[in-house]
Design an enzyme around this catalytic site. Structure first.
Site, PDB file in Angstrom:
ATOM      1  N   SER A  64       0.465  -1.424   0.303  1.00 52.23           N
ATOM      2  CA  SER A  64       0.106  -0.237   0.305  1.00 52.23           C
ATOM      3  C   SER A  64       1.029   1.229   0.226  1.00 52.23           C
ATOM      4  O   SER A  64       1.656   1.369   0.544  1.00 52.23           O
ATOM      5  CB  SER A  64      -0.449  -0.147   1.284  1.00 52.23           C
ATOM      6  N   CYS A  65       0.480   1.978  -0.335  1.00 50.44           N
ATOM      7  CA  CYS A  65       1.099   3.709  -0.757  1.00 50.44           C
ATOM      8  C   CYS A  65       0.957   4.076   0.583  1.00 50.44           C
ATOM      9  O   CYS A  65       1.777   5.168   0.460  1.00 50.44           O
ATOM     10  CB  CYS A  65       0.546   4.544  -1.789  1.00 50.44           C
ATOM     11  N   SER A  66      -0.156   3.337   1.596  1.00 50.51           N
ATOM     12  CA  SER A  66      -0.539   4.589   3.292  1.00 50.51           C
ATOM     13  C   SER A  66       0.623   3.670   3.572  1.00 50.51           C
ATOM     14  O   SER A  66       0.075   4.117   4.586  1.00 50.51           O
ATOM     15  CB  SER A  66      -1.616   4.526   2.838  1.00 50.51           C
ATOM     16  N   SER A  67       1.506   2.604   3.650  1.00 51.90           N
ATOM     17  CA  SER A  67       1.989   1.541   4.355  1.00 51.90           C
ATOM     18  C   SER A  67       3.074   3.131   5.043  1.00 51.90           C
ATOM     19  O   SER A  67       3.355   3.612   4.501  1.00 51.90           O
ATOM     20  CB  SER A  67       2.894   0.051   4.206  1.00 51.90           C
TER      21      SER A  67
ATOM     22  N   HIS B  84       0.500  13.345  -0.041  1.00 53.64           N
ATOM     23  CA  HIS B  84      -0.149  12.432   0.821  1.00 53.64           C
ATOM     24  C   HIS B  84      -0.141  12.444   1.552  1.00 53.64           C
ATOM     25  O   HIS B  84      -2.463  12.917   2.317  1.00 53.64           O
ATOM     26  CB  HIS B  84       1.187  10.936   0.418  1.00 53.64           C
TER      27      HIS B  84
END
Length: 475
Positions: free
Chosen positions: A246-249, A370
């Protein structure tokens, strides 16, 4: 090249014809039925498991159990978000302004999707497109083509049950290529691009209206008021989910001095192995090679990561991810960037102000716009970050990779594509959702005029800065 152009142009033509018929027959009931059919094609448990296994086999990224969970929860959450939403036709009729507002489809949407999420991301785009009356053509990464083709076959089977045109959902014929994607981007009515920043830049320069999303490189701050055990548990869950695809990790963890040792101990208990300086240096040399991430570690299981770093015999039992202490930030220190692997850079700061400054420096290098995580019980610090940091999301006391893309216990829309605003070079600053897939048409009628006098607008300004104005106008 001519053959490629003809192939893609034919695809666009069939999609455009299907979309026109879809809109002409258009009703909210029809669009909702198509969206539900596409969602069920992935969520049906046996198919979900089959597709998740195929995705891991083909891409070599992530793990099957977490992909099953991601496919299910992300799609279920999306369906909750769009249920009962009016996304077509007359949505507002205001006699005061004389304006009536209609929602209309964009037309043919082209979606460029990444290998990290070759199922959940396409379905999210497909459902949003169908909910709003569009057709959609997907361009997968080469490694994601096989599972996507299988998924679209299941979607078409569901469409057959509902008498819905299969040409509403198509994909670029295998094998995918840059030339095919370029032609598709030039001919579509709207682009949605998730994945590499080179693809995002290509979309923005294609001449077609585009929604791209920025690079992830999540920084999480732990301050002296945090519940350390809860924070460590959430970070571990988030970091390890689907092997950090995930790019949100979480990619960097900044801990203030007052709780640094205790937080490291809590992370150790949650499965985080603290590396020494030599091990950190080896990790950096192994994972970044000629400016590229090492595919032998990229989104791989922890046993593979440990073997790659010769740490198998040294890792404590129960190790789930690695913590690499560092102080370097920027292009000369690649560990401060996005990793997509089961380790995080670990920083310490004297206090919250320094932690905030370090987070700003990290995002200036990569991930600006982000999101930023904070584990704290001091809500004024959340407001401080929102008012001052170049990010579009501030995630408080949550497992970041679940929260940033929408969760059942927060208010963000479910999505796998996070807009990063002007800071990230994006046209949107929110989670991609169905509202981005519509055109707004407004009827305007004459109403009683509302024209102010100059005094209504400028009197206060004149009183403060143009004391002579009244004399000038009087004379």
């Amino acid at each position: 090249m001519n053959d490629i152009n003809k192939e893609i142009d034919f695809l666009l033509s069939t999609a455009r014809d299907a979309q026109r018929r879809f809109e002409a027959q258009g009703s909210q009931q029809l669009f909702d039925r198509a969206a539900v059919a596409a969602a069920w094609a992935l969520m049906q448990p046996d198919r979900n498991a089959e597709l998740a296994r195929l995705a891991v086999k083909e891409t070599g990224l992530g793990n099957v159990a977490d992909k099953i969970t991601k496919n299910h929860r992300k799609t279920l959450g999306l369906m909750r978000d769009i249920k009962n939403q009016i996304s077509f036709g007359l949505v507002n009729d205001d006699p005061t302004t004389g304006i009536s507002e209609y929602l209309r489809p964009k037309g043919v949407v082209a979606a460029i999707v990444p290998s990290t999420n070759p199922l959940a991301t396409p379905v999210n785009n497909i459902v949003n497109a169908l909910k709003t009356g569009n057709a959609i053509i997907l361009a997968p990464s080469p490694k994601g083509a096989v599972p996507l083709a299988k998924l679209i076959g299941y979607i078409h089977a569901e469409f057959d049950k509902c008498n819905i045109d299969k040409n509403l959902v198509q994909m670029v014929p295998a094998p995918p290529s840059k030339a095919k994607t370029t032609r598709l981007m030039a001919g579509a009515d709207m682009l949605v691009v998730t994945g590499s920043q080179s693809n995002v830049r290509a979309a923005y320069s294609s001449g077609t209206p585009a929604i791209g999303v920025g690079a992830g490189n999540v920084v999480t701050i732990i301050d002296e008021t945090a519940d350390l055990d809860a924070a460590a548990t959430k970070i571990a869950q988030s970091k390890c989910f689907d092997n950090a695809t995930s790019c949100s990790s979480e990619n960097a963890i900044i801990i203030v001095d007052a709780v640094y040792d205790d937080m490291v101990a809590a992370l150790d208990k949650a499965g985080g192995m603290l590396l020494d300086d030599a091990q950190t240096d080896r990790l950096i040399a192994t994972h970044w090679q000629d400016g590229h991430l090492n595919r032998n570690m990229l989104a791989k299981d922890i046993d593979i990561v440990l073997a790659e770093l010769d740490l198998t015999d040294l890792a404590p039992k129960g190790t789930k991810f690695l913590l690499a202490p560092t102080s370097g930030i920027g292009a000369d220190h690649p560990i401060s960037g996005e990793k997509m692997a089961l380790f995080a850079a670990l920083y310490r700061a004297t206090d919250f102000a320094e932690a905030k400054d370090k987070a700003r420096q990290i995002h200036a290098y990569q991930g600006q716009g982000h999101s930023l995580g904070l584990h704290s019980t001091d809500d004024t610090r959340a407001h401080s970050l929102a008012a001052d940091m170049p990010v579009c999301r501030v995630i408080i006391n949550q497992a970041h990779c679940f929260a940033a893309g929408g969760s059942f216990d927060n208010g963000l829309p479910f999505s796998l594509s996070m807009g990063c605003g002007s800071w990230g070079g994006n046209s949107i600053d929110e989670n991609l959702n169905w509202t981005h897939f519509v055109n707004h048409v407004r009827i305007t009628r004459p109403i009683p005029p509302s024209e102010p006098s100059l005094e209504d607008i400028f009197a206060d300004y004149w009183a403060d800065y143009r004391a002579d104005y009244w004399q000038e106008t009087a004379s």
